[in-house]
Design a protein around this motif. Sequence first.
Motif, short mmCIF file in Angstrom:
data_model
loop_
_atom_site.label_atom_id
_atom_site.label_comp_id
_atom_site.label_asym_id
_atom_site.label_seq_id
_atom_site.Cartn_x
_atom_site.Cartn_y
_atom_site.Cartn_z
N LYS A 230 -22.47 25.95 3.18
CA LYS A 230 -21.92 24.72 3.78
C LYS A 230 -21.03 25.06 4.97
O LYS A 230 -21.11 24.45 6.03
N LEU A 231 -20.14 26.05 4.75
CA LEU A 231 -19.23 26.46 5.83
C LEU A 231 -20.01 26.99 7.03
O LEU A 231 -19.74 26.67 8.18
N LEU A 232 -21.01 27.83 6.71
CA LEU A 232 -21.79 28.43 7.80
C LEU A 232 -22.55 27.35 8.58
O LEU A 232 -22.60 27.38 9.81
N ILE A 233 -23.10 26.40 7.86
CA ILE A 233 -23.88 25.34 8.54
C ILE A 233 -22.96 24.56 9.48
O ILE A 233 -23.32 24.27 10.62
N LYS A 234 -21.76 24.27 8.99
CA LYS A 234 -20.81 23.53 9.84
C LYS A 234 -20.55 24.31 11.14
O LYS A 234 -20.52 23.74 12.23
N LYS A 235 -20.37 25.62 10.96
CA LYS A 235 -20.09 26.46 12.13
C LYS A 235 -21.28 26.47 13.11
O LYS A 235 -21.11 26.34 14.31
N VAL A 236 -22.47 26.60 12.54
CA VAL A 236 -23.66 26.65 13.39
C VAL A 236 -23.87 25.31 14.10
O VAL A 236 -24.22 25.27 15.29
N ALA A 240 -25.26 24.50 17.88
CA ALA A 240 -26.67 24.17 18.10
C ALA A 240 -27.11 23.09 17.13
O ALA A 240 -26.65 23.07 15.99
N SER A 241 -28.00 22.21 17.61
CA SER A 241 -28.47 21.17 16.70
C SER A 241 -29.70 21.67 15.96
O SER A 241 -30.49 22.45 16.48
N ARG A 242 -29.83 21.20 14.73
CA ARG A 242 -30.94 21.62 13.86
C ARG A 242 -32.29 21.25 14.48
O ARG A 242 -33.24 22.02 14.42
N ALA A 243 -32.32 20.07 15.12
CA ALA A 243 -33.59 19.62 15.69
C ALA A 243 -34.01 20.51 16.85
O ALA A 243 -35.19 20.80 17.04
N HIS A 244 -33.04 20.97 17.64
CA HIS A 244 -33.41 21.78 18.81
C HIS A 244 -33.56 23.26 18.46
O HIS A 244 -34.38 23.94 19.03
N TYR A 245 -32.70 23.76 17.57
CA TYR A 245 -32.70 25.19 17.24
C TYR A 245 -32.76 25.38 15.73
O TYR A 245 -31.73 25.59 15.08
N PRO A 246 -33.96 25.30 15.14
CA PRO A 246 -34.04 25.35 13.66
C PRO A 246 -33.78 26.74 13.05
O PRO A 246 -33.47 26.82 11.87
N PHE A 249 -30.61 27.67 10.85
CA PHE A 249 -30.57 26.88 9.62
C PHE A 249 -31.60 27.41 8.62
O PHE A 249 -31.35 27.48 7.43
N ALA A 250 -32.76 27.80 9.14
CA ALA A 250 -33.79 28.38 8.27
C ALA A 250 -33.28 29.67 7.64
O ALA A 250 -33.55 29.97 6.47
N MET A 251 -32.52 30.44 8.41
CA MET A 251 -31.98 31.71 7.91
C MET A 251 -31.01 31.46 6.76
O MET A 251 -31.07 32.12 5.71
N ILE A 252 -30.12 30.50 6.94
CA ILE A 252 -29.14 30.22 5.89
C ILE A 252 -29.87 29.72 4.64
O ILE A 252 -29.59 30.16 3.52
N ASP A 253 -30.85 28.87 4.86
CA ASP A 253 -31.61 28.33 3.74
C ASP A 253 -32.32 29.45 2.96
O ASP A 253 -32.32 29.48 1.73
N LEU A 254 -32.89 30.38 3.71
CA LEU A 254 -33.59 31.51 3.08
C LEU A 254 -32.65 32.29 2.17
O LEU A 254 -32.98 32.62 1.03
N TRP A 255 -31.46 32.56 2.66
CA TRP A 255 -30.49 33.33 1.88
C TRP A 255 -30.05 32.55 0.63
O TRP A 255 -30.02 33.10 -0.48
N VAL A 256 -29.75 31.27 0.81
CA VAL A 256 -29.27 30.47 -0.33
C VAL A 256 -30.33 30.41 -1.42
O VAL A 256 -30.06 30.59 -2.60
N ARG A 257 -31.58 30.19 -1.01
CA ARG A 257 -32.65 30.00 -2.00
C ARG A 257 -33.04 31.28 -2.70
O ARG A 257 -33.36 31.28 -3.88
N CYS A 258 -33.02 32.40 -1.96
CA CYS A 258 -33.78 33.55 -2.45
C CYS A 258 -32.97 34.82 -2.73
O CYS A 258 -33.54 35.79 -3.19
N TYR A 259 -31.69 34.86 -2.40
CA TYR A 259 -31.05 36.17 -2.37
C TYR A 259 -31.02 36.88 -3.72
O TYR A 259 -30.94 38.11 -3.79
N ASP A 260 -31.12 36.12 -4.84
CA ASP A 260 -31.05 36.77 -6.16
C ASP A 260 -32.20 37.75 -6.38
O ASP A 260 -32.06 38.71 -7.12
N ASP A 261 -33.33 37.46 -5.75
CA ASP A 261 -34.51 38.30 -5.97
C ASP A 261 -34.98 38.84 -4.61
O ASP A 261 -35.62 38.13 -3.84
#
Length: 676
Positions: A230-236, A240-246, A249-261
């Motif tokens: 959440k903090l990182l997304i706010k900073k990003v 940059a906007s998500r619509a223009h520079y995805p 945001f994709a990177m943060i999402d990847l880490w949140v979803r998958c880092y355990d494995d």
Amino acid sequence: MTNNNYKNWKINQDNDGIVWLHFDKENSPTNVLSKDVLHELRDIINELESKPPRGVVFLSDKESGFIAGADIKEFPEIKTEDQAREALNFGHSICNSIENLSCPTVALIHGFCLGGGMELALACRYRIADNDPKCKMGLPEVKLGIHPGFGGTVRMIRLIGVMNGLDAILTGRNISARIAKRIGLVNYAVPKRHHINAARNVIFKAPKPFKLPFWNRILNHKRARPWVAKLLIKKVEKKASRAHYPSPFAMIDLWVRCYDDHQYMLQEEINSFVGLIVGKTAQNLIRVFLLSEQLKSLGKTGDYNPKHVHVIGAGVMGGDIAAWCALNGFKVTLQDRSMETLAKVIKRAFGLYKKRLKDKHLIRAALDRLIPDIKGDGLKKADIVIEAIFEDPQVKRDLYAEIEPRLKKDAIIATNTSSIPLDELNTILKKPERLVGLHFFNPVAMMPLVEIVHCPKTSNDVSRMAAAFTRRINKLPLPVTSTPGFLVNRVLMPYLMESVELAGEGIPLALIDKAALDYGMPMGPIELADTVGLDICLNVAEILSQHMEISVPDRLRKMVEKGDLGKKTGKGFYAFKKGKPVKPAIPKDYTAPTDIQDRLIMRLLNEAVACLRDKVVDDADLADGGIIFGTGFAPFRGGPFQYIDSRGKDQLIKLLDQLEHRHGPRFAADKEWQQL
Ligand code: NAI
């Protein structure tokens, strides 16, 4: 090792059984991981897997550095998700194999170690960096609208923790050897001459890997991740906007979803990357990168090797140009009419050097290269004279007449004029062919582009020399004809004047700026006009209005008469506090017209099209490059002509017709639209 017949790799196995893998890409000054390089590496690793040596050391034989990354010139070949997936699977298989080799592996890093090169180094067990300031490591993929794709997302975060790791990936910034050592990205940072010994030591002693402190590991816990994200997304989102520079945001999402494995995250890294690289943003940003390479190639230095620059006029521009040239290694003599003016430049240069060079010896050396020269003694030795005095043709001509007899026979004269045709200036010269325009933009240290202005009398050699010099000072040269406004000011002015027009209609200033920001411009036009200086805008607009359909709003004239010049006087359209504009809030009950953005952007596009008609630049690609690097035009849109292409020219011509109907003939579509 049995096979040593590789084009890009040289393999030595020493008496201790250590394999030294020298990377030296064929016919290239820089090591990049092109397809052929990776195929050879795959074969080499296969052999190492079947018969592991005592240790493996990756090192580069290029002076420029270790590995600059993937070969971006090959990216446009990737058109489909399947092609992208295939390339990534291959890269992953190599990095995974390196990581899984049973012997110790070491990357010996000097110069650039970026992108795929960094990912290869991350797959090694140890990394040793050259402690020279030229050594730069990082994962800059975000700048191309993607994220690392050879396992770097997992390995970077695992090695240096989430804060440092994600910071590196989300910003794409370079990391120096000193910082890399501190955060654990490299095991040692030592002078290059000690690298061989250091690598041998590491292989024999196999030191324990760097371990992240507990507090840093805890942030990767699945309960902590959503909060950190959440903090990182706010900073990003601030940048940059998500619509223009995805991609961030994709990177943060990847880490949140998958880092355990980690195995799963490696797989998902491929899926995420594949989605990004075929998307519009990445395709356009890759295009922007390739355009910058194209501009660079226009400034090939050949055997032109200027050493001494003489700058005349130490004002806003001349002072900064001189400081920049000295920063880039040139001996610079700087001439103006008073010692006070020159002293101010030295002070400004000191600030720039402190920020850029950091090391006090380097700062001293750069300052030593910048020599105040009130009498103009440097003229007779200079290879290139840059004139940046008042924008007045007669004053400039008088100066040329005075200096020409004192110049070296093959010295070139470059004027920084932003509006005077070269044909009006070269009349006084005995050798008119030596006059060329080097049009820098303000602020010099920030703006990457320099327009190389030529007129029929300018010799081709002189234009080439000017472009080559531009590369030597690390800027991008754009050849343009000596026509009013050249390229950048010509397309920018109608856009700025439209914003003043909108302001005159009572549309809240912040709303006008927002419309441009929403399109993806780095700064709104009203704030930009205030920043450039309203007097300068007025001056350029008035000159351009003599040659093209551009009316100068009265409001602008009145503000300049009043002395409200923008940021530099503390008041323009906005009032400025501590150098920042205070933007009045938009009234709650205000209903804005729906065509603000169209009015701004269409004026710019229409003028860009007119520039093609007038052959200000050779083609649409150069126009796109020039407008992106000269104005900051939304890079993720790939430039005005790329945007026209993606929206469809017919639709845009229709839009111009509607705007013309509503707002008048300034929106009449240029006839060149039909030729696009
Ligand atoms: P400025 O007014 O800040 O500086 C001009 C300097 O030239 C002054 O320090 C003055 O003392 C000196 N000077 C005038 N005549 C001289 C002479 N005969 N010998 C030695 N020094 C002399 O002007 P600025 O803004 O730096 O502009 C300079 C040139 O750069 C102009 O041609 C302008 O069109 C161009 N330019 C300006 C930009 C801007 O944003 N200010 C952007 C791009 C180009």
